[in-house]
Design a protein around this motif. Structure first.
Motif, mmCIF file in Angstrom:
data_model
loop_
_atom_site.group_PDB
_atom_site.id
_atom_site.type_symbol
_atom_site.label_atom_id
_atom_site.label_comp_id
_atom_site.label_asym_id
_atom_site.label_seq_id
_atom_site.Cartn_x
_atom_site.Cartn_y
_atom_site.Cartn_z
ATOM 1 N N GLU A 103 -72.859 -77.631 -69.507
ATOM 2 C CA GLU A 103 -73.273 -77.663 -71.226
ATOM 3 C C GLU A 103 -74.277 -76.525 -71.254
ATOM 4 O OE1 GLU A 103 -75.849 -80.030 -74.530
ATOM 5 O OE2 GLU A 103 -75.371 -80.867 -72.720
ATOM 6 N N TYR A 104 -74.241 -75.599 -72.109
ATOM 7 C CA TYR A 104 -75.263 -74.543 -72.386
ATOM 8 C C TYR A 104 -75.971 -74.975 -73.478
ATOM 9 C CZ TYR A 104 -78.032 -70.357 -72.734
ATOM 10 O OH TYR A 104 -79.052 -69.135 -72.799
ATOM 11 N N LYS A 105 -77.260 -75.004 -73.713
ATOM 12 C CA LYS A 105 -78.024 -75.432 -74.748
ATOM 13 C C LYS A 105 -79.337 -74.468 -74.876
ATOM 14 C CE LYS A 105 -80.271 -79.626 -76.824
ATOM 15 N NZ LYS A 105 -80.271 -80.979 -76.489
ATOM 16 N N THR A 106 -79.234 -73.810 -76.111
ATOM 17 C CA THR A 106 -80.371 -73.031 -76.583
ATOM 18 C C THR A 106 -81.795 -73.885 -76.455
ATOM 19 O OG1 THR A 106 -80.316 -73.280 -78.852
ATOM 20 C CG2 THR A 106 -78.931 -71.486 -77.845
ATOM 21 N N HIS A 107 -82.746 -73.313 -76.263
ATOM 22 C CA HIS A 107 -84.142 -73.755 -76.304
ATOM 23 C C HIS A 107 -84.451 -74.267 -77.744
ATOM 24 C CE1 HIS A 107 -84.364 -73.377 -72.106
ATOM 25 N NE2 HIS A 107 -84.764 -72.177 -72.103
ATOM 26 N N THR A 108 -84.016 -73.227 -78.876
ATOM 27 C CA THR A 108 -84.323 -73.523 -80.169
ATOM 28 C C THR A 108 -83.569 -74.742 -80.519
ATOM 29 O OG1 THR A 108 -84.162 -71.162 -80.669
ATOM 30 C CG2 THR A 108 -83.841 -72.495 -82.543
ATOM 31 N N ASP A 109 -82.286 -75.101 -80.171
ATOM 32 C CA ASP A 109 -81.551 -76.503 -80.437
ATOM 33 C C ASP A 109 -82.384 -77.477 -79.674
ATOM 34 O OD1 ASP A 109 -79.661 -75.234 -81.866
ATOM 35 O OD2 ASP A 109 -78.330 -75.087 -80.221
ATOM 36 N N SER A 110 -82.960 -77.317 -78.454
ATOM 37 C CA SER A 110 -83.682 -78.321 -77.731
ATOM 38 C C SER A 110 -85.173 -78.765 -78.538
ATOM 39 C CB SER A 110 -83.874 -77.853 -76.410
ATOM 40 O OG SER A 110 -82.933 -77.771 -75.805
ATOM 41 N N ILE A 111 -85.539 -77.708 -79.130
ATOM 42 C CA ILE A 111 -86.795 -78.055 -79.829
ATOM 43 C C ILE A 111 -86.448 -78.583 -81.259
ATOM 44 C CG2 ILE A 111 -88.531 -76.711 -81.116
ATOM 45 C CD1 ILE A 111 -88.791 -74.657 -78.898
ATOM 46 N N LYS A 112 -85.393 -78.250 -81.828
ATOM 47 C CA LYS A 112 -84.992 -78.980 -83.051
ATOM 48 C C LYS A 112 -84.843 -80.349 -82.961
ATOM 49 C CE LYS A 112 -82.016 -78.695 -87.172
ATOM 50 N NZ LYS A 112 -81.573 -79.992 -87.103
ATOM 51 N N ALA A 113 -83.907 -80.652 -81.783
ATOM 52 C CA ALA A 113 -83.545 -82.100 -81.386
ATOM 53 C C ALA A 113 -84.769 -82.889 -80.912
ATOM 54 C CB ALA A 113 -82.498 -82.153 -80.076
ATOM 55 N N TRP A 114 -85.685 -82.276 -80.629
ATOM 56 C CA TRP A 114 -86.868 -82.856 -80.054
ATOM 57 C C TRP A 114 -87.790 -83.323 -81.405
ATOM 58 C CZ3 TRP A 114 -91.998 -82.227 -80.642
ATOM 59 C CH2 TRP A 114 -92.898 -82.921 -79.805
ATOM 60 N N GLU A 115 -87.715 -82.586 -82.275
ATOM 61 C CA GLU A 115 -88.458 -82.593 -83.256
ATOM 62 C C GLU A 115 -87.883 -83.529 -84.336
ATOM 63 O OE1 GLU A 115 -88.822 -78.671 -85.191
ATOM 64 O OE2 GLU A 115 -90.535 -78.120 -83.961
ATOM 65 N N ASP A 116 -86.578 -83.656 -84.478
ATOM 66 C CA ASP A 116 -85.612 -84.544 -85.193
ATOM 67 C C ASP A 116 -85.911 -85.942 -84.616
ATOM 68 O OD1 ASP A 116 -84.750 -82.438 -86.884
ATOM 69 O OD2 ASP A 116 -82.883 -82.664 -86.045
ATOM 70 N N PHE A 117 -85.916 -85.916 -83.341
ATOM 71 C CA PHE A 117 -86.002 -87.298 -82.701
ATOM 72 C C PHE A 117 -87.600 -87.862 -83.102
ATOM 73 C CE2 PHE A 117 -87.649 -89.705 -78.896
ATOM 74 C CZ PHE A 117 -86.832 -90.901 -79.174
ATOM 75 N N HIS A 118 -88.566 -87.253 -82.815
ATOM 76 C CA HIS A 118 -89.897 -87.874 -83.092
ATOM 77 C C HIS A 118 -90.009 -88.006 -84.486
ATOM 78 C CE1 HIS A 118 -91.272 -87.661 -78.987
ATOM 79 N NE2 HIS A 118 -90.670 -86.671 -78.787
#
Length: 237
Positions: free
Chosen positions: A213-228
């Motif tokens: 799986e390739y994941k951009t850090h922008t997507d990782s940050i967004k997922a982290w912010e949505d979760f929190h």
């Protein structure tokens, strides 16, 4: 470079299993230095190859992190939890670090090893990482140590052939599985991403059906912010 690594590996790259006492000693040393970690990191001298040593194309730093699973982490707490083990500039210096480090397969809890070019923090927000992404491979238990070694030797030996695109690599030890990833600078560079993927398959000898799986850090940050954001919303009810 590959030949230099192979020659040293024959002498120095055995299993090097460390007992729990060694791990505790290592963790104690890191804890003793926690308070002044940021200041000490800033003051660290840049690593240079010793006389007669084989220089690497880039300098690198080992990092270690561990956190309590299930406990929400902020960006600040994540950054403070990452401890720099040390930096190196040559093949020989790498082996001196690596031969005394516990193997990923022997780590306990929610632990990570990071190997990044010197000056790059293993964080999405770092200037060198923020426009990039990472290839992620999930491993069944028991494979992390060998895959991690093959990955970092390929990275240090410049086998990916993508110029300055590689930022670093991470191995994450979890309860049900382990995860390895390699980070690059430019998520929009499809040719580079494809070459990194193909090289990963080769150096790790992955079966054709392996999920990558390739994941951009922008997507990782967004997922982290949505979760929190969800956690905070639930906690506020």
């Amino acid at each position: 470079m590959n030949n230099k690594f192979d020659a040293l590996k024959d002498d120095d790259s055995g299993d090097h299993d460390q007992d729990q006492g060694s791990q505790k000693d290592c963790e104690k040393e890191k804890n003793d230095n926690d308070e002044d970690n940021d200041q000490n990191t800033a003051k660290k001298k840049i690593a240079v190859p010793g006389v007669g040593e084989h220089p690497l194309q880039y300098n690198y730093s080992f990092w270690y992190s561990r956190r309590t699973p299930g406990r929400p982490a902020s960006t600040q707490s994540y950054e403070s939890n990452i401890k720099q083990i040390g930096s190196f500039a040559s093949v020989e210096q790498f082996w001196r670090f690596y031969s005394h480090m516990i193997r990923p397969g022997d780590l306990t809890g929610h632990s990570d090893f990071h190997l990044f070019k010197e000056g790059i923090k293993p964080m999405w927000e770092d200037d060198a990482n923020k426009l990039g992404g990472k290839w992620i491979i999930r491993l069944r238990k028991g494979l992390a140590s060998r895959c991690w070694e093959n990955l970092i030797l390929a990275m240090l030996g410049e086998q990916f052939m993508v110029g300055e695109e590689i930022c670093g690599a991470v191995v994450s030890v979890r309860f049900q599985e382990d995860i390895i990833s390699i980070w690059n600078k430019t998520a929009s560079d499809q040719a580079t991403i494809t070459r990194i993927r193909d090289t990963l398959r080769r150096v790790l000898n992955l079966p054709p059906n392996t999920i990558m799986e390739y994941k951009t850090h922008t997507d990782s940050i967004k997922a982290w912010e949505d979760f929190h954001g969800l956690v905070n919303a639930v906690g506020g009810r």
